[in-house]
Write a protein that holds these residues in place. Sequence first.
Motif, PDB file in Angstrom:
ATOM      1  N   GLU A 159       0.846  -1.194   0.000  1.00  0.00           N
ATOM      2  CA  GLU A 159       0.000   0.000   0.000  1.00  0.00           C
ATOM      3  C   GLU A 159       0.883   1.245   0.000  1.00  0.00           C
ATOM      4  O   GLU A 159       1.747   1.394   0.857  1.00  0.00           O
ATOM      5  N   ASN A 182       0.542   8.168   1.526  1.00  0.00           N
ATOM      6  CA  ASN A 182      -0.009   9.357   0.883  1.00  0.00           C
ATOM      7  C   ASN A 182       1.159  10.270   0.462  1.00  0.00           C
ATOM      8  O   ASN A 182       2.258  10.184   1.037  1.00  0.00           O
ATOM      9  N   SER A 212       2.059  13.136   1.037  1.00  0.00           N
ATOM     10  CA  SER A 212       2.626  14.059   2.024  1.00  0.00           C
ATOM     11  C   SER A 212       3.547  13.361   3.024  1.00  0.00           C
ATOM     12  O   SER A 212       4.174  14.023   3.853  1.00  0.00           O
ATOM     13  N   SER A 213       3.607  12.033   2.976  1.00  0.00           N
ATOM     14  CA  SER A 213       4.364  11.266   3.963  1.00  0.00           C
ATOM     15  C   SER A 213       5.627  10.659   3.363  1.00  0.00           C
ATOM     16  O   SER A 213       5.691  10.366   2.171  1.00  0.00           O
ATOM     17  N   ASN A 245      -6.543  18.610   4.894  1.00  0.00           N
ATOM     18  CA  ASN A 245      -6.939  17.685   3.824  1.00  0.00           C
ATOM     19  C   ASN A 245      -7.307  16.298   4.354  1.00  0.00           C
ATOM     20  O   ASN A 245      -7.366  15.327   3.600  1.00  0.00           O
ATOM     21  N   LEU A 276      -5.852  14.196   6.771  1.00  0.00           N
ATOM     22  CA  LEU A 276      -4.893  13.202   7.250  1.00  0.00           C
ATOM     23  C   LEU A 276      -4.820  13.247   8.775  1.00  0.00           C
ATOM     24  O   LEU A 276      -4.897  14.321   9.377  1.00  0.00           O
ATOM     25  N   GLN A 333      -5.095   2.067   7.379  1.00  0.00           N
ATOM     26  CA  GLN A 333      -5.413   3.489   7.540  1.00  0.00           C
ATOM     27  C   GLN A 333      -4.319   4.212   8.303  1.00  0.00           C
ATOM     28  O   GLN A 333      -3.946   5.337   7.948  1.00  0.00           O
ATOM     29  N   GLN A 365      -1.575   4.646   5.669  1.00  0.00           N
ATOM     30  CA  GLN A 365      -1.857   5.474   4.500  1.00  0.00           C
ATOM     31  C   GLN A 365      -2.463   6.832   4.814  1.00  0.00           C
ATOM     32  O   GLN A 365      -2.228   7.808   4.091  1.00  0.00           O
ATOM     33  N   GLU A 366      -3.271   6.911   5.869  1.00  0.00           N
ATOM     34  CA  GLU A 366      -4.057   8.111   6.109  1.00  0.00           C
ATOM     35  C   GLU A 366      -3.563   8.936   7.298  1.00  0.00           C
ATOM     36  O   GLU A 366      -4.290   9.759   7.832  1.00  0.00           O
TER      37      GLU A 366
END
Length: 278
Positions: free
Chosen positions: A28, A31, A33-34, A97, A99, A138, A141-142
């Motif tokens: 996976e 995102n 930004s990470s 956004n 996260l 999550q 990824q989030e």
Amino acid sequence: MSEVNCTHNCNSCGETCSSRGEQASFLEPLNPSSTVKKVIGVVSGKGGVGKSLVTSMMAVGMNAKGYKTAILDADITGPSIPKSFGLSDYGVGMTPNGLMIPATTATGIEVMSANLILDHETDPVIWRGPVIAGAVKQFWQEALWEDIDYMFVDMPPGTGDVPLTVFQSLPVDGIIIVTSPQELVTMIVEKAVNMAKKMNIPILGLVENMSYLICPDCGKQISVFGESRVDEAAKNNGLTVLAKIPIDPRIAAAVDEGTIEFLEAQWLLEAVSAAEKV
């Protein structure tokens, strides 16, 4: 690149190799930004051996070396990481956004855990396996993981849904297996070793917790749970024993008080060095 010769994190090199067989297709992505450079899993074949303790102390040790360090608490139904760092009263923020913003410990370690999103830390997480596995994805990824050098993943015991999800979904660069000095240790270690081998995940070594007790009066080392079998288990599986952590009241006190990052302990120096070389 040859599938046989690939031994690195394919997610970071841009190659299309698949040294982990089918696993590569399940990875996976983070995102945009990470950034997480290295992922180290901390696993055990059974519960109650101190896996969360080792995860916490490894993160503390790596953070002390100047690396940006994070913990993803994948033990969704038994999360104890926030307690160790005194984060029980902290929640998870959100970016504009959407996260999740991990909680940050006193020394700057970033933490994502189910206990940080519950109304009360004693609320049970009564979820089925697929939902728990989804929560781990999550958290990966989030959440906003900014410039993380080393992420330690505290996995639930055993070889079920969540360890499988972590191994397949996250670009795990290596694992540390935690055990205790009991006769069944060989069988338990081999279960974890065999799972890692099937998933083509490198094993950094073994850490034995509750290894011995130092008598406060005479200084003699006492094997409370019998003679350790970790060296035998390591030899049988071609592994290294990275640490033997004693039974020490200071450890229990630090966890209970949420001050694990201020505990002066040298037991995991070799394990931290092994993770640093990944």
